[in-house]
Write an enzyme that holds these catalytic residues in place. Structure first.
Site, PDB file in Angstrom:
ATOM      1  N   GLU A 180      15.414  63.396   9.544  1.00 21.10           N
ATOM      2  CA  GLU A 180      14.471  63.349   8.408  1.00 21.10           C
ATOM      3  C   GLU A 180      13.314  64.318   8.626  1.00 21.10           C
ATOM      4  O   GLU A 180      12.804  64.440   9.736  1.00 21.10           O
ATOM      5  CB  GLU A 180      13.950  61.908   8.264  1.00 21.10           C
ATOM      6  CG  GLU A 180      12.937  61.707   7.165  1.00 21.10           C
ATOM      7  CD  GLU A 180      12.536  60.239   7.009  1.00 21.10           C
ATOM      8  OE1 GLU A 180      13.391  59.345   7.186  1.00 21.10           O
ATOM      9  OE2 GLU A 180      11.363  59.986   6.722  1.00 21.10           O
TER      10      GLU A 180
ATOM     11  N   GLU B  11       4.025  64.030   3.136  1.00 25.83           N
ATOM     12  CA  GLU B  11       3.535  62.820   2.471  1.00 25.83           C
ATOM     13  C   GLU B  11       2.054  62.961   2.182  1.00 25.83           C
ATOM     14  O   GLU B  11       1.264  63.224   3.089  1.00 25.83           O
ATOM     15  CB  GLU B  11       3.724  61.596   3.372  1.00 25.83           C
ATOM     16  CG  GLU B  11       5.164  61.197   3.552  1.00 25.83           C
ATOM     17  CD  GLU B  11       5.295  60.045   4.524  1.00 25.83           C
ATOM     18  OE1 GLU B  11       4.865  60.199   5.678  1.00 25.83           O
ATOM     19  OE2 GLU B  11       5.813  59.000   4.136  1.00 25.83           O
TER      20      GLU B  11
END
Ligand code: NAG
Ligand code: NAG
Ligand code: NAG
Ligand code: NAG
Ligand code: NAG
Ligand code: NAG
Ligand code: NAG
Ligand code: NAG
Ligand code: NAG
Ligand code: NAG
Ligand code: NAG
Length: 336
Positions: free
Chosen positions: A121, A125
Site C-alpha cells: 500500500e 492522506e
C-alpha cells in the site's frame, strides 16, 4: 511530533490488525487467486471536469460521485457517507498523480491509496483538521508494525486550493511528489531490505471518509483531530484529475508463487512499445519485464477489480469505508 504513542496504543487496542485484511478478497500469498486486470497502455488520464464519461476506467465503490466544473465531487453529508472511486485496473510500478482540493471540517480524510491484493500500500492522506498538512505512508504485505514509515508534509491551504499529490513507484524507490517537488523518498533497502517495500500490482482508490465519526474508536477520532460535526457539512473534496503511467503495461498480472516479490509477478500480453523508456525510470532488474513475455493463456483477466469486490462485499455494512478506514487507521498507528 505530537504524542502519537498514546494514540497508537489506543488504536492497537481498538483496531484488530486483521482490519488490513478486509480489503483484499483474495490474498495471493495465502491462496490461489485469479489474475489482476492490468492497464495495458503506458498512460491513462481522467479529467473529472469533463462530464460523466470521465469516469471510464473507474468504479464507484460507495455512493455516487458526479462530475462538476471543479472536478469529481466527493461529498459527506451524513454519517456513513464515504464516496470512493477505484480504478478498474492495476498497474505494476508507475506514476500516479492526483490533483484535488481536500474537504474541510473536522476529522474528514481526503485520501488517495494505491493497494495490492497482498496488501502492499502507498498512501496520501489529508486530515481536514489541519489545512496545511498532508501525510504520506506505505505498507508492505499488510505489515502494520510501527516503524516510522509515515511522514507529515507541509502544504498550503490544501482545503482551499488544488494541489497535485503524486507517487513515483519503481523497483528502487518510492517518491512522494507534492506540486512537482519530491518531498519524501523511501528506497527498497530502507524498507527492511525490501520486505516492507510495496512491489506487487496495485489499483488506485480515491475518496473521503469521516475519521472523526463519533462512532469511531477514540484513537481514530484523535488521529483525525476531533469529532466530526455533520451539521457543519457538507464536506466536499473536489478531484480535478488523475494521471497514471504504468511502467509495465499488460493485460493481466499473475502471482506465480507466494513470495509477493516483484520478480514473481508474471505480466501477460505486455505492451512493449515503451519498455525502453520504462527502464530508464523504473526497472532496476529486468526480471519483471522478462517474465512477462512468457504469456501463457493460463489466466483469464476476468478477475478485474478483485479488491473492489472485497469492498463491494462489505458494502452491505460499511462498504469502502471499511476499506479506506483500514488505511487511515494504520496511518494513525504508525505516527510514532
Ligand atoms: C491466510 O489465511 C488464513 C486463514 O484464512 C488467515 O488466518 C491468515 O491471516 C491469512 N494470512 C494472510 C497473510 O493473509
Ligand atoms: C511512450 O512514453 C512516452 C513518454 O515517455 C509517451 O509520450 C508516449 O505516448 C508513450 N507511447 C506509448 C505507445 O504509450
Ligand atoms: C481539466 O479540464 C479543464 C477543462 O478543459 C481544464 O481547464 C483543466 O486544466 C484540466 N485539468 C488538467 C489537470 O488537465
Ligand atoms: C449526481 O447527479 C445526479 C443527477 O445528475 C443527482 O441525482 C445526484 O444526487 C448527484 N449525486 C451527488 C452525490 O451529488
Ligand atoms: C468549507 O468549505 C465551504 C466551501 O466549499 C465553505 O462554504 C464552508 O464555509 C467551509 N467550512 C468550514 C468549516 O471551513
Ligand atoms: C514488519 O515491519 C517491521 C518494521 O516496521 C519489521 O521490523 C518487521 O521485520 C516486519 N515484519 C515482517 C514479517 O516483515
Ligand atoms: C512545516 O511547517 C512548520 C511550521 O510552519 C515548520 O516548523 C516545519 O519546519 C515545516 N516542515 C518542513 C518539512 O518544511
Ligand atoms: C538494484 O540494483 C542494484 C545494483 O545492481 C542492487 O544492488 C539492488 O539490490 C537492486 N535493487 C533491487 C530492488 O533489485
Ligand atoms: C493475450 O492475447 C491473446 C490474443 O489477443 C488473447 O487470446 C489472450 O486471451 C490474452 N491473454 C491474456 C491473459 O489476456
Ligand atoms: C532478460 O532478457 C534479456 C534479453 O531477452 C536477457 O539477456 C536477460 O538475461 C534476461 N534477464 C533475466 C533476469 O531473465
Ligand atoms: C467496474 O466497472 C466495470 C465497467 O466499467 C465492470 O466491468 C467491472 O465489473 C466493475 N468492477 C467491479 C469490481 O465492480
Amino acid at each position: 511530533m505530537k504524542s502519537y504513542m498514546q494514540w497508537a496504543v489506543a488504536l492497537a487496542a481498538a483496531l484488530p490488525l486483521c482490519a488490513a485484511q478486509t480489503y483484499t478478497s483474495c490474498n495471493p500469498l495465502n491462496e490461489t487467486c485469479p489474475a489482476d486486470k492490468g492497464l495495458n497502455q503506458w498512460s491513462f488520464e481522467s479529467n473529472f471536469t469533463t462530464g460523466a464519461s470521465s469516469f471510464d476506467g473507474w468504479n464507484f465503490t460507495d455512493g455516487k460521485v458526479n462530475s462538476t466544473s471543479l472536478g469529481a465531487k466527493f461529498e459527506i453529508k451524513a454519517e456513513g457517507d464515504a464516496p470512493t472511486i477505484e480504478s478498474d485496473f492495476y498497474i505494476f510500478f508507475g506514476y500516479v498523480e492526483v490533483k484535488f482540493r481536500a474537504a474541510n471540517g473536522t476529522g474528514i480524510i481526503s485520501t488517495s491509496v494505491m493497494e495490492s491484493d497482498c496488501l502492499d500500500e502507498i498512501d496520501w492522506e489529508q486530515v481536514s483538521t489541519w489545512d496545511n498538512e498532508v501525510q504520506t505512508d506505505y505498507f508492505g504485505k499488510g505489515n502494520t508494525t510501527a516503524g516510522g514509515r509515515s511522514a507529515t508534509l507541509n502544504v498550503t491551504d490544501s482545503e482551499e486550493e488544488f494541489h497535485t499529490y503524486a507517487v513515483d513507484w519503481t523497483t528502487e524507490k518510492i517518491e512522494w511528489i507534492l506540486d512537482g517537488v519530491v518531498q519524501k523518498t523511501v528506497t527498497y533497502e530502507e524498507a527492511v531490505d525490501g520486505t516492507n517495500f510495496p512491489q506487487t500490482p496495485m489499483n488506485i482508490r480515491i475518496g473521503i471518509w469521516a475519521g472523526g465519526d463519533p462512532d469511531n474508536s477514540i484513537g481514530t477520532i484523535e488521529w483525525a483531530g476531533g469529532e466530526t460535526d455533520y451539521s457543519e457539512g457538507p464536506f466536499i473534496m473536489y478531484l480535478e484529475s488523475v494521471k497514471i503511467i504504468n511502467y509495465n503495461p499488460a493485460e493481466s498480472y499473475t502471482y506465480t508463487d507466494k513470495t509477493g516479490d516483484y520478480t514473481s509477478i508474471k505480466a501477460a500480453n505486455t505492451t512493449s512499445s515503451n519498455s525502453t523508456t520504462t527502464s530508464s525510470k523504473s526497472t532496476n532488474s529486468s526480471s519483471s519485464s522478462n517474465s512477462s513475455s512468457s504469456s501463457s493463456g493460463s489466466s483469464a483477466s476476468s478477475s478485474s477489480g478483485l479488491s473492489s469486490s472485497a469492498a463491494t462485499g462489505l458494502s452491505a455494512s460499511f462498504g469502502s469505508l471499511v476499506a479506506i478506514v483500514g488505511a487511515g487507521l494504520l496511518t494513525g498507528l504508525l505516527q510514532l
